[in-house]
Every structure is written in structure tokens, then in C-alpha cells.
Design an enzyme around this catalytic site. Structure first.
Site, mmCIF file in Angstrom:
data_model
loop_
_atom_site.group_PDB
_atom_site.id
_atom_site.type_symbol
_atom_site.label_atom_id
_atom_site.label_comp_id
_atom_site.label_asym_id
_atom_site.label_seq_id
_atom_site.Cartn_x
_atom_site.Cartn_y
_atom_site.Cartn_z
ATOM 1 N N GLU A 228 27.239 -26.968 -104.611
ATOM 2 C CA GLU A 228 25.995 -27.610 -104.163
ATOM 3 C C GLU A 228 26.252 -28.775 -103.222
ATOM 4 O O GLU A 228 25.329 -29.262 -102.558
ATOM 5 C CB GLU A 228 25.167 -28.064 -105.371
ATOM 6 C CG GLU A 228 25.626 -29.335 -106.063
ATOM 7 C CD GLU A 228 26.815 -29.155 -107.012
ATOM 8 O OE1 GLU A 228 27.170 -30.138 -107.689
ATOM 9 O OE2 GLU A 228 27.374 -28.044 -107.077
ATOM 10 N N CYS B 190 32.438 -27.194 -112.154
ATOM 11 C CA CYS B 190 33.153 -28.428 -112.495
ATOM 12 C C CYS B 190 33.432 -28.490 -114.001
ATOM 13 O O CYS B 190 34.183 -27.678 -114.523
ATOM 14 C CB CYS B 190 32.388 -29.652 -111.994
ATOM 15 S SG CYS B 190 33.392 -31.167 -111.990
ATOM 16 N N HIS C 208 32.321 -28.323 -106.282
ATOM 17 C CA HIS C 208 30.869 -28.388 -106.345
ATOM 18 C C HIS C 208 30.273 -27.612 -105.177
ATOM 19 O O HIS C 208 30.172 -28.138 -104.070
ATOM 20 C CB HIS C 208 30.397 -29.843 -106.274
ATOM 21 C CG HIS C 208 30.683 -30.633 -107.505
ATOM 22 N ND1 HIS C 208 29.778 -30.732 -108.548
ATOM 23 C CD2 HIS C 208 31.776 -31.342 -107.870
ATOM 24 C CE1 HIS C 208 30.300 -31.490 -109.511
ATOM 25 N NE2 HIS C 208 31.509 -31.869 -109.119
#
Length: 213
Positions: free
Chosen positions: A195, A84, A193
């Protein structure tokens, strides 16, 4: 063989979620360390550079933690994953606040989304937030096991526009086609992202942990 994987902490970003996701895909022998210590970062085997928020605040935080040199040296010397804002600040300048100077590792600009209308006629909201397709432009090892046009989770109002087109490892469409991943030698950086991107995000992180570049 065990390795140290460092998540850079400069006070901005979803650090714990990133660290937990990396721990989930790493081996039991690996150490996952969240730190702002430049020496520990440069002595790590792999480095993850997450971030979120405003570019000017991000650059101020990096400088405040005395991490400019460590980030650039790590990005040039070891397996390095930007996430990001950790992708955006690798370029030269952001349009944010009338122009914000970034780390300048790569020539290019970080641009604000122009808005517009989606193919279904709906207005494109800024920030770009939610799941979107990622179209691979390369056969990079970090894409292993991830299908073309898989969906990843995004939250951002700006996107990278690198001067060197051969840096682009993937594109995504949101009013414009933008570089959602860039790559060079030991470095890979994404706008989305991983994650927060379910199985494909974890697969990308696992590929990074195992990447022998």
C-alpha cells in the site's frame, strides 16, 4: 461478479491505508470491509491481514479480539494476503523479547537483523526502512506485471526465516538475504508494504483481488 474483501482489524496496523489501496484496485461491485468480526472474516471471499509494531503486542491484540482461529482458518481456506507483521506472525516464534510465541501456521523463526555494513561501506541501520529490491523466486500469479528486482517499501527490524525453503516466493538483501515474500496454495504474505509501494504495490494488490488460485 462482486466479492467481499475483508481487511482484518485487530487494533494494530495501517488499516485505512491498506483498505483504501485495496478499494482503489477493486471493482466498483466489490465490497472492502475492515472488521474484527470472526464470522464476517470467515464469510468473506478474500482476506487481507496487515500489521505493524511489536510481535508480543500483536499476538495479544489478536487474542484480545478473539481472532486466532479466524485468522488460521482464513489462511487455510481462501485467498489470503499477509502484510508486514501479518507475515511474521504466521510463523512459530519470534526472537523478540527473548522469545514470543506466534500463530504457528508455518515452521520457522522470526529473527532480528544482525546489522552490518552495506556494499557501499555505509552501516546498515535497524530498522530496515525504505525502498529495497525484491527478487522473485517463483512465477507466482501475484507477481504478474511486476519486473524482477522491482523496489518495494519496507519498515521492519525482524524478518521471517521459514523452515520450508519452498515457501519462499521472493528474497531481499539487507545484511542478510531474507524471505520478503512467502507463498503456499491460497496464501501469499509479504514483509514490505504494497500500500506504500507506488505502482508495483498497487499492481500486487490488484493481482491479489483478481487471483483465482
Amino acid at each position: 461478479m462482486s466479492q467481499r474483501i475483508t481487511v482484518i482489524d485487530y487494533g494494530m496496523g495501517n488499516l485505512r491505508s491498506v483498505a483504501k489501496a485495496v478499494e482503489h484496485v477493486a471493482s466498483a461491485q466489490d465490497e472492502v470491509l475492515v472488521t474484527d468480526d470472526p464470522e464476517l472474516i470467515l464469510n468473506s471471499d478474500r482476506v487481507v491481514f496487515p500489521g505493524q509494531g511489536a510481535a508480543r503486542d500483536c499476538m495479544a491484540a489478536i487474542s484480545g479480539h478473539h481472532l486466532n482461529r479466524a485468522v488460521l482458518e482464513a489462511a487455510n481456506s481462501k485467498p489470503f494476503l499477509g502484510i508486514c507483521m501479518g507475515q511474521q506472525v504466521l510463523l512459530e516464534q519470534s526472537e523478540e523479547n527473548g522469545g514470543t510465541e506466534l500463530l504457528g501456521l508455518f515452521a520457522g523463526q522470526v529473527r532480528h537483523f544482525p546489522g552490518g555494513v552495506a556494499p557501499d561501506g555505509e552501516a546498515l541501520k535497524i530498522p530496515h526502512m525504505g525502498w529495497n529490491r525484491v527478487n522473485r523466486q517463483t512465477d507466482h500469479p501475484l507477481w504478474q506485471g511486476i519486473d524482477q528486482d522491482s523496489r518495494f517499501y519496507f519498515v521492519h527490524s525482524y524478518y521471517v526465516d521459514p523452515q520450508q525453503q519452498d515457501l519462499i516466493a521472493a528474497t531481499t538483501d539487507y545484511g542478510v538475504s531474507f524471505a520478503s515474500a512467502i507463498a503456499r496454495e491460497n496464501l501469499f504474505a509479504v514483509q514490505f508494504h504494497p500500500e506504500k509501494s507506488a505502482d508495483d504495490g498497487l499492481r500486487l494488490l490488484k493481482n491479489f483481488v483478481n487471483w483465482n488460485q
